[in-house]
Design a protein around this motif. Structure first.
Motif, PDB file in Angstrom:
ATOM      1  N   ILE A   1     100.843  53.607  65.339  1.00  0.00           N
ATOM      2  CA  ILE A   1      99.666  53.270  66.143  1.00  0.00           C
ATOM      3  C   ILE A   1      99.641  51.769  66.425  1.00  0.00           C
ATOM      4  CG2 ILE A   1      97.148  53.124  66.119  1.00  0.00           C
ATOM      5  CD1 ILE A   1      97.133  55.771  64.533  1.00  0.00           C
ATOM      6  N   LEU A   2      99.895  50.963  65.410  1.00  0.00           N
ATOM      7  CA  LEU A   2      99.898  49.512  65.600  1.00  0.00           C
ATOM      8  C   LEU A   2     101.043  49.072  66.516  1.00  0.00           C
ATOM      9  CD1 LEU A   2      98.983  48.247  62.011  1.00  0.00           C
ATOM     10  CD2 LEU A   2      97.562  48.140  64.077  1.00  0.00           C
ATOM     11  N   ARG A   3     102.156  49.792  66.490  1.00  0.00           N
ATOM     12  CA  ARG A   3     103.246  49.476  67.433  1.00  0.00           C
ATOM     13  C   ARG A   3     102.771  49.661  68.868  1.00  0.00           C
ATOM     14  NH1 ARG A   3     107.842  52.530  63.736  1.00  0.00           N
ATOM     15  NH2 ARG A   3     108.410  50.689  62.473  1.00  0.00           N
ATOM     16  N   ALA A   4     102.054  50.746  69.114  1.00  0.00           N
ATOM     17  CA  ALA A   4     101.536  50.982  70.462  1.00  0.00           C
ATOM     18  C   ALA A   4     100.473  49.946  70.817  1.00  0.00           C
ATOM     19  CB  ALA A   4     100.967  52.400  70.559  1.00  0.00           C
ATOM     20  N   MET A   5      99.627  49.610  69.861  1.00  0.00           N
ATOM     21  CA  MET A   5      98.602  48.589  70.114  1.00  0.00           C
ATOM     22  C   MET A   5      99.243  47.261  70.500  1.00  0.00           C
ATOM     23  SD  MET A   5      95.480  49.711  69.737  1.00  0.00           S
ATOM     24  CE  MET A   5      94.923  51.393  69.396  1.00  0.00           C
ATOM     25  N   ALA A   6     100.300  46.887  69.784  1.00  0.00           N
ATOM     26  CA  ALA A   6     100.973  45.618  70.075  1.00  0.00           C
ATOM     27  C   ALA A   6     101.663  45.649  71.432  1.00  0.00           C
ATOM     28  CB  ALA A   6     101.971  45.290  68.969  1.00  0.00           C
ATOM     29  N   HIS A   7     102.155  46.815  71.838  1.00  0.00           N
ATOM     30  CA  HIS A   7     102.758  46.933  73.175  1.00  0.00           C
ATOM     31  C   HIS A   7     101.751  46.541  74.249  1.00  0.00           C
ATOM     32  CE1 HIS A   7     105.909  50.142  71.776  1.00  0.00           C
ATOM     33  NE2 HIS A   7     106.242  48.916  71.435  1.00  0.00           N
ATOM     34  N   LYS A   8     100.485  46.912  74.029  1.00  0.00           N
ATOM     35  CA  LYS A   8      99.456  46.661  75.041  1.00  0.00           C
ATOM     36  C   LYS A   8      98.771  45.314  74.865  1.00  0.00           C
ATOM     37  CE  LYS A   8      95.456  48.560  77.408  1.00  0.00           C
ATOM     38  NZ  LYS A   8      94.680  49.768  77.723  1.00  0.00           N
ATOM     39  N   TYR A   9      98.464  44.968  73.618  1.00  0.00           N
ATOM     40  CA  TYR A   9      97.606  43.805  73.379  1.00  0.00           C
ATOM     41  C   TYR A   9      98.324  42.618  72.740  1.00  0.00           C
ATOM     42  CZ  TYR A   9      93.877  47.239  74.080  1.00  0.00           C
ATOM     43  OH  TYR A   9      93.058  48.217  74.592  1.00  0.00           O
ATOM     44  N   GLY A  10      99.571  42.807  72.289  1.00  0.00           N
ATOM     45  CA  GLY A  10     100.171  41.792  71.437  1.00  0.00           C
ATOM     46  C   GLY A  10      99.643  41.951  70.016  1.00  0.00           C
ATOM     47  N   PRO A  11      99.935  41.017  69.111  1.00  0.00           N
ATOM     48  CA  PRO A  11      99.447  41.138  67.731  1.00  0.00           C
ATOM     49  C   PRO A  11      97.917  41.217  67.693  1.00  0.00           C
ATOM     50  CG  PRO A  11     101.100  39.401  67.907  1.00  0.00           C
ATOM     51  CD  PRO A  11     100.762  39.806  69.315  1.00  0.00           C
ATOM     52  N   VAL A  12      97.414  42.187  66.943  1.00  0.00           N
ATOM     53  CA  VAL A  12      95.965  42.399  66.877  1.00  0.00           C
ATOM     54  C   VAL A  12      95.427  41.937  65.532  1.00  0.00           C
ATOM     55  CG1 VAL A  12      95.990  44.335  68.496  1.00  0.00           C
ATOM     56  CG2 VAL A  12      96.268  44.778  66.035  1.00  0.00           C
ATOM     57  N   ALA A  13      94.122  41.631  65.499  1.00  0.00           N
ATOM     58  CA  ALA A  13      93.432  41.451  64.228  1.00  0.00           C
ATOM     59  C   ALA A  13      93.289  42.820  63.573  1.00  0.00           C
ATOM     60  CB  ALA A  13      92.072  40.805  64.456  1.00  0.00           C
ATOM     61  N   LEU A  14      93.132  42.827  62.258  1.00  0.00           N
ATOM     62  CA  LEU A  14      93.115  44.091  61.526  1.00  0.00           C
ATOM     63  C   LEU A  14      92.045  44.067  60.452  1.00  0.00           C
ATOM     64  CD1 LEU A  14      94.715  46.851  61.060  1.00  0.00           C
ATOM     65  CD2 LEU A  14      95.838  45.630  59.185  1.00  0.00           C
ATOM     66  N   VAL A  15      91.148  45.032  60.495  1.00  0.00           N
ATOM     67  CA  VAL A  15      90.221  45.287  59.393  1.00  0.00           C
ATOM     68  C   VAL A  15      90.727  46.528  58.683  1.00  0.00           C
ATOM     69  CG1 VAL A  15      87.859  45.830  58.711  1.00  0.00           C
ATOM     70  CG2 VAL A  15      88.279  44.220  60.584  1.00  0.00           C
ATOM     71  N   HIS A  16      91.151  46.345  57.443  1.00  0.00           N
ATOM     72  CA  HIS A  16      91.828  47.395  56.673  1.00  0.00           C
ATOM     73  C   HIS A  16      91.017  47.638  55.401  1.00  0.00           C
ATOM     74  CE1 HIS A  16      95.457  48.330  53.827  1.00  0.00           C
ATOM     75  NE2 HIS A  16      94.796  49.431  54.139  1.00  0.00           N
ATOM     76  N   VAL A  17      90.319  48.783  55.360  1.00  0.00           N
ATOM     77  CA  VAL A  17      89.479  49.125  54.211  1.00  0.00           C
ATOM     78  C   VAL A  17      90.242  50.163  53.387  1.00  0.00           C
ATOM     79  CG1 VAL A  17      87.147  49.740  53.490  1.00  0.00           C
ATOM     80  CG2 VAL A  17      87.528  48.812  55.784  1.00  0.00           C
ATOM     81  N   ASP A  18      90.528  49.822  52.116  1.00  0.00           N
ATOM     82  CA  ASP A  18      91.496  50.628  51.368  1.00  0.00           C
ATOM     83  C   ASP A  18      91.459  50.238  49.902  1.00  0.00           C
ATOM     84  OD1 ASP A  18      93.810  52.116  50.602  1.00  0.00           O
ATOM     85  OD2 ASP A  18      94.843  51.628  52.453  1.00  0.00           O
ATOM     86  N   ALA A  19      91.818  51.173  49.031  1.00  0.00           N
ATOM     87  CA  ALA A  19      92.037  50.836  47.627  1.00  0.00           C
ATOM     88  C   ALA A  19      93.368  50.132  47.424  1.00  0.00           C
ATOM     89  CB  ALA A  19      91.991  52.097  46.771  1.00  0.00           C
ATOM     90  N   HIS A  20      94.292  50.309  48.374  1.00  0.00           N
ATOM     91  CA  HIS A  20      95.662  49.806  48.224  1.00  0.00           C
ATOM     92  C   HIS A  20      96.023  48.910  49.399  1.00  0.00           C
ATOM     93  CE1 HIS A  20      95.271  53.912  46.484  1.00  0.00           C
ATOM     94  NE2 HIS A  20      95.749  53.285  45.421  1.00  0.00           N
ATOM     95  N   ALA A  21      96.820  47.886  49.120  1.00  0.00           N
ATOM     96  CA  ALA A  21      97.213  46.943  50.179  1.00  0.00           C
ATOM     97  C   ALA A  21      98.301  47.512  51.081  1.00  0.00           C
ATOM     98  CB  ALA A  21      97.692  45.626  49.562  1.00  0.00           C
ATOM     99  N   ASP A  22      99.066  48.485  50.599  1.00  0.00           N
ATOM    100  CA  ASP A  22     100.119  49.138  51.394  1.00  0.00           C
ATOM    101  C   ASP A  22     101.122  48.118  51.952  1.00  0.00           C
ATOM    102  OD1 ASP A  22      98.778  51.462  50.844  1.00  0.00           O
ATOM    103  OD2 ASP A  22      97.894  51.688  52.829  1.00  0.00           O
TER     104      ASP A  22
END
Length: 315
Positions: free
Chosen positions: A131-152
């Protein structure tokens, strides 16, 4: 005058009947004229512990039948101002993670080309990388709000570089995200090494561990993140395991000591006004919560995200 899709009212058709779409919205066969495309990505072949997230979209849709169209706390009226429909599930290859990741990225390229904003129900967290690959295709690098128990941010898992635990290292390496505008909220649990988080902090990631948020309102944090993001395109990815298992036991990698559901609502509502270009809710695993409460919570979080999207009217 535009006629916007509306969820079927519980006063017109009992909530235990009707279509199994998100909030009983109409199904869309095409992306034409949609502002928001709700979709499922029923996949769990990227997970490393408990499987079952392939059933997540189906149960989230079922539990979402309880949600009504108006947000009585915030006044948000998303269905009065956005054309929203459920476009169904992506036809992933359940025997191939690599092929599924390709399918997701190509599908998202098409959704974004149509002008619709995608809102996904997972599925394990590996869906967010394509999904982020497709987002970057359109918008370039995006800001990210990542809510999670793990940093992944693992480098690999069992020799594999594309899994639910490596998503944001790959996203950083591929320059899909803007590192100093990455906000990871709710992190906790045990680690492989004492330095598990420090490398990503060195890339610029901002981390907000759950134990530092216990007993606190997340209104202020949400507003600070909103201010720092500014007008940049931002993607929001919400792992249900960010919540304490008391609220969301139906997930693959639960960790005690997590966020509460009121904190989840505070954080999301404080992001209103951000230039959100897409969002997902991942890691709901119905077999581990027969009550359906985890999926009900997930459906409501998705609704809250819908309520803060650009263009939503407030009554």
């Amino acid at each position: 005058m535009t006629s916007f899709n509306q969820p079927i009212s519980g006063n017109d058709l009992a909530r235990f009947s009707g279509p199994n779409t998100f909030m009983r919205l109409p199904t869309a066969e095409t992306l034409d004229d949609l502002d928001v495309a709700v979709l499922g990505v029923p996949m769990d072949i990227g997970t490393s512990w408990r499987s079952g997230t392939r059933f997540g979209p189906k149960q989230i849709r079922a539990e979402s039948a309880m949600i009504r169209p108006y947000n009585m706390a915030t006044g948000a009226a998303p269905f009065d101002s956005l054309q929203v429909a459920d476009i169904g599930d992506l036809a992933i290859n359940t025997f191939s993670l690599t092929e599924s990741i390709r399918i997701i990225a190509e599908s998202y390229d098409a959704i974004l080309a149509s002008g619709a904003l995608p809102m996904a129900m997972g599925g394990d967290h590996s869906i967010t990388l394509p999904i982020l690959r497709a987002m970057a295709h359109k918008y370039g690098p995006v800001a990210l709000v990542h809510v999670d128990a793990h940093a992944d941010v693992n480098d690999e898992m069992f020799g594999e570089r594309e899994t639910h635990g490596t998503v944001f290292r790959r996203a950083w390496e591929e320059e899909l995200i803007e590192p100093t505008k990455v906000y990871q909220i709710g992190l906790r649990g045990t680690g492989y090494a004492a330095t598990d988080f420090t490398e990503a902090q060195g890339w610029g990631f901002q981390m907000f561990p759950a134990h530092e948020l216990w007993g606190k309102s997340l209104d202020t944090l949400g507003r600070e993140i909103r201010r720092e993001i500014g007008d940049r395109p931002v993607y929001v990815t919400y792992d249900i395991d960010s919540l304490d298992p008391a609220y969301a036991p139906g997930t693959g990698t639960p960790e005690i000591g997590g966020l509460t559901t009121p904190q989840a609502l505070q954080l999301i509502r404080a992001l209103r006004g951000a230039n959100i270009v897409g969002c997902d809710l991942v890691e709901v695993s119905p077999p581990y919560d027969p009550s359906g409460n985890t999926a009900l919570t997930a459906a409501n979080i998705l609704y809250e995200l819908l309520c803060i999207l650009p263009g939503v009217e407030v009554r």
